[in-house]
Design a protein around this motif. Structure first.
Motif, PDB file in Angstrom:
ATOM      1  N   THR A   1       0.847  -1.186   0.000  1.00  0.00           N
ATOM      2  CA  THR A   1       0.000   0.000   0.000  1.00  0.00           C
ATOM      3  C   THR A   1       0.881   1.233   0.000  1.00  0.00           C
ATOM      4  OG1 THR A   1      -0.125  -0.059   2.408  1.00  0.00           O
ATOM      5  CG2 THR A   1      -1.886  -1.176   1.187  1.00  0.00           C
ATOM      6  N   GLY A   2       0.286   2.344  -0.408  1.00  0.00           N
ATOM      7  CA  GLY A   2       1.054   3.582  -0.458  1.00  0.00           C
ATOM      8  C   GLY A   2       0.153   4.788  -0.335  1.00  0.00           C
ATOM      9  N   ASP A   3       0.619   5.908  -0.873  1.00  0.00           N
ATOM     10  CA  ASP A   3      -0.106   7.168  -0.760  1.00  0.00           C
ATOM     11  C   ASP A   3      -1.459   7.137  -1.469  1.00  0.00           C
ATOM     12  OD1 ASP A   3       1.962   8.224   0.711  1.00  0.00           O
ATOM     13  OD2 ASP A   3       2.897   9.261  -0.994  1.00  0.00           O
ATOM     14  N   ALA A   4      -1.653   6.208  -2.376  1.00  0.00           N
ATOM     15  CA  ALA A   4      -2.919   6.115  -3.118  1.00  0.00           C
ATOM     16  C   ALA A   4      -3.948   5.255  -2.390  1.00  0.00           C
ATOM     17  CB  ALA A   4      -2.657   5.556  -4.521  1.00  0.00           C
ATOM     18  N   ASP A   5      -3.620   4.794  -1.183  1.00  0.00           N
ATOM     19  CA  ASP A   5      -4.503   3.902  -0.426  1.00  0.00           C
ATOM     20  C   ASP A   5      -4.824   4.494   0.940  1.00  0.00           C
ATOM     21  OD1 ASP A   5      -4.406   1.542  -2.296  1.00  0.00           O
ATOM     22  OD2 ASP A   5      -2.272   1.715  -1.815  1.00  0.00           O
ATOM     23  N   ILE A   6      -5.939   4.040   1.502  1.00  0.00           N
ATOM     24  CA  ILE A   6      -6.342   4.452   2.842  1.00  0.00           C
ATOM     25  C   ILE A   6      -6.773   3.200   3.606  1.00  0.00           C
ATOM     26  CG2 ILE A   6      -8.689   4.974   2.035  1.00  0.00           C
ATOM     27  CD1 ILE A   6      -8.799   7.164   4.190  1.00  0.00           C
ATOM     28  N   CYS A   7      -6.366   3.118   4.870  1.00  0.00           N
ATOM     29  CA  CYS A   7      -6.792   1.997   5.710  1.00  0.00           C
ATOM     30  C   CYS A   7      -8.119   2.384   6.351  1.00  0.00           C
ATOM     31  CB  CYS A   7      -5.752   1.672   6.784  1.00  0.00           C
ATOM     32  SG  CYS A   7      -6.191   0.202   7.758  1.00  0.00           S
ATOM     33  N   LEU A   8      -9.172   1.623   6.027  1.00  0.00           N
ATOM     34  CA  LEU A   8     -10.497   1.903   6.584  1.00  0.00           C
ATOM     35  C   LEU A   8     -10.640   1.387   8.005  1.00  0.00           C
ATOM     36  CD1 LEU A   8     -12.878   1.208   3.589  1.00  0.00           C
ATOM     37  CD2 LEU A   8     -11.790   3.339   4.287  1.00  0.00           C
ATOM     38  N   GLY A   9      -9.723   0.541   8.413  1.00  0.00           N
ATOM     39  CA  GLY A   9      -9.763   0.025   9.768  1.00  0.00           C
ATOM     40  C   GLY A   9      -9.196  -1.376   9.846  1.00  0.00           C
ATOM     41  N   GLU A  10      -9.109  -1.845  11.068  1.00  0.00           N
ATOM     42  CA  GLU A  10      -8.662  -3.207  11.337  1.00  0.00           C
ATOM     43  C   GLU A  10      -9.847  -3.937  11.938  1.00  0.00           C
ATOM     44  OE1 GLU A  10      -5.089  -2.798  13.685  1.00  0.00           O
ATOM     45  OE2 GLU A  10      -3.910  -2.647  11.843  1.00  0.00           O
ATOM     46  N   VAL A  11     -10.277  -4.985  11.249  1.00  0.00           N
ATOM     47  CA  VAL A  11     -11.505  -5.685  11.610  1.00  0.00           C
ATOM     48  C   VAL A  11     -11.192  -6.817  12.581  1.00  0.00           C
ATOM     49  CG1 VAL A  11     -13.536  -6.874  10.708  1.00  0.00           C
ATOM     50  CG2 VAL A  11     -12.368  -5.151   9.294  1.00  0.00           C
ATOM     51  N   PRO A  12     -11.755  -6.770  13.782  1.00  0.00           N
ATOM     52  CA  PRO A  12     -11.518  -7.867  14.724  1.00  0.00           C
ATOM     53  C   PRO A  12     -12.254  -9.128  14.260  1.00  0.00           C
ATOM     54  CG  PRO A  12     -13.035  -6.258  15.661  1.00  0.00           C
ATOM     55  CD  PRO A  12     -12.603  -5.719  14.337  1.00  0.00           C
ATOM     56  N   VAL A  13     -11.580 -10.262  14.404  1.00  0.00           N
ATOM     57  CA  VAL A  13     -12.175 -11.562  14.076  1.00  0.00           C
ATOM     58  C   VAL A  13     -11.954 -12.453  15.289  1.00  0.00           C
ATOM     59  CG1 VAL A  13     -12.108 -13.583  12.568  1.00  0.00           C
ATOM     60  CG2 VAL A  13     -11.735 -11.298  11.605  1.00  0.00           C
ATOM     61  N   GLU A  14     -13.050 -12.938  15.859  1.00  0.00           N
ATOM     62  CA  GLU A  14     -12.960 -13.801  17.031  1.00  0.00           C
ATOM     63  C   GLU A  14     -12.066 -14.995  16.717  1.00  0.00           C
ATOM     64  OE1 GLU A  14     -15.864 -16.393  19.933  1.00  0.00           O
ATOM     65  OE2 GLU A  14     -16.724 -14.730  18.804  1.00  0.00           O
ATOM     66  N   GLY A  15     -11.149 -15.280  17.627  1.00  0.00           N
ATOM     67  CA  GLY A  15     -10.242 -16.408  17.464  1.00  0.00           C
ATOM     68  C   GLY A  15      -8.908 -16.042  16.839  1.00  0.00           C
ATOM     69  N   LEU A  16      -8.775 -14.831  16.327  1.00  0.00           N
ATOM     70  CA  LEU A  16      -7.497 -14.391  15.757  1.00  0.00           C
ATOM     71  C   LEU A  16      -6.816 -13.442  16.726  1.00  0.00           C
ATOM     72  CD1 LEU A  16      -8.329 -13.671  12.003  1.00  0.00           C
ATOM     73  CD2 LEU A  16      -7.452 -15.769  13.044  1.00  0.00           C
ATOM     74  N   GLU A  17      -5.493 -13.558  16.795  1.00  0.00           N
ATOM     75  CA  GLU A  17      -4.734 -12.699  17.704  1.00  0.00           C
ATOM     76  C   GLU A  17      -4.776 -11.238  17.294  1.00  0.00           C
ATOM     77  OE1 GLU A  17      -0.764 -14.010  18.592  1.00  0.00           O
ATOM     78  OE2 GLU A  17      -1.381 -16.107  18.615  1.00  0.00           O
ATOM     79  N   ALA A  18      -4.710 -11.001  15.993  1.00  0.00           N
ATOM     80  CA  ALA A  18      -4.653  -9.619  15.504  1.00  0.00           C
ATOM     81  C   ALA A  18      -5.836  -9.338  14.582  1.00  0.00           C
ATOM     82  CB  ALA A  18      -3.343  -9.394  14.753  1.00  0.00           C
ATOM     83  N   PRO A  19      -6.325  -8.104  14.592  1.00  0.00           N
ATOM     84  CA  PRO A  19      -7.395  -7.747  13.659  1.00  0.00           C
ATOM     85  C   PRO A  19      -6.876  -7.734  12.224  1.00  0.00           C
ATOM     86  CG  PRO A  19      -6.651  -5.812  14.853  1.00  0.00           C
ATOM     87  CD  PRO A  19      -5.915  -6.990  15.423  1.00  0.00           C
ATOM     88  N   VAL A  20      -7.795  -7.749  11.280  1.00  0.00           N
ATOM     89  CA  VAL A  20      -7.454  -7.832   9.856  1.00  0.00           C
ATOM     90  C   VAL A  20      -7.553  -6.433   9.231  1.00  0.00           C
ATOM     91  CG1 VAL A  20      -8.117  -8.857   7.652  1.00  0.00           C
ATOM     92  CG2 VAL A  20      -8.319 -10.193   9.765  1.00  0.00           C
ATOM     93  N   PRO A  21      -6.438  -5.907   8.717  1.00  0.00           N
ATOM     94  CA  PRO A  21      -6.482  -4.582   8.088  1.00  0.00           C
ATOM     95  C   PRO A  21      -7.275  -4.620   6.777  1.00  0.00           C
ATOM     96  CG  PRO A  21      -4.201  -5.367   8.302  1.00  0.00           C
ATOM     97  CD  PRO A  21      -5.092  -6.461   8.752  1.00  0.00           C
TER      98      PRO A  21
END
Length: 129
Positions: free
Chosen positions: A53-73
């Motif tokens: 990703t770069g300047d042409a992209d935006i992160c809309l958020g990190e989605v939590p998923v039950e059972g995963l250690e980290a949320p999904v960007p």
């Protein structure tokens, strides 16, 4: 894990199940929505960091998923965000061949975006009003 009160992106139960399976096989994952034609109109799932990703992209958020250690960007091209900034996105999964580069392609299913206009409270929270 409780979802944030205001989120731009969520997963259906079916999509979260598939994400857990993909993480089990490939490690942490990320999503990108380019908004182009053909495969670009579907959300693409990659091993986290494989899609640069770069300047042409935006992160809309990190989605939590039950059972995963980290949320999904979840990333989107800024151009596509210009069209979709007033919508809440829900990632779902349906039968059918996915995009060639997206991790779910061999599964016989594909990720799909379902959208709705944000509520007035959501729009206010995200500074859209």
């Amino acid at each position: 894990m409780d979802a944030p009160a205001f989120a731009r992106v969520a997963f259906t139960d079916a999509a979260a199940d598939l994400v857990r399976r993909l993480v089990g096989r490939h490690g942490p994952v990320m999503f990108h929505q380019s908004g182009g034609c053909c495969d670009g109109s579907a959300p693409m799932c990659y091993p986290d960091g494989d899609f640069l990703t770069g300047d042409a992209d935006i992160c809309l958020g990190e989605v939590p998923v039950e059972g995963l250690e980290a949320p999904v960007p979840f990333w989107m091209s800024k151009a596509q965000y210009g069209y979709w900034k007033h919508t809440h996105l829900t990632v779902d999964v349906v039968k059918g061949r996915g995009a060639g580069f997206s991790l779910e392609a061999p599964e016989g299913v594909r990720f799909l975006i379902r959208s709705r206009l944000m509520t007035e409270d959501e729009s206010r929270h995200f500074g859209l009003l």
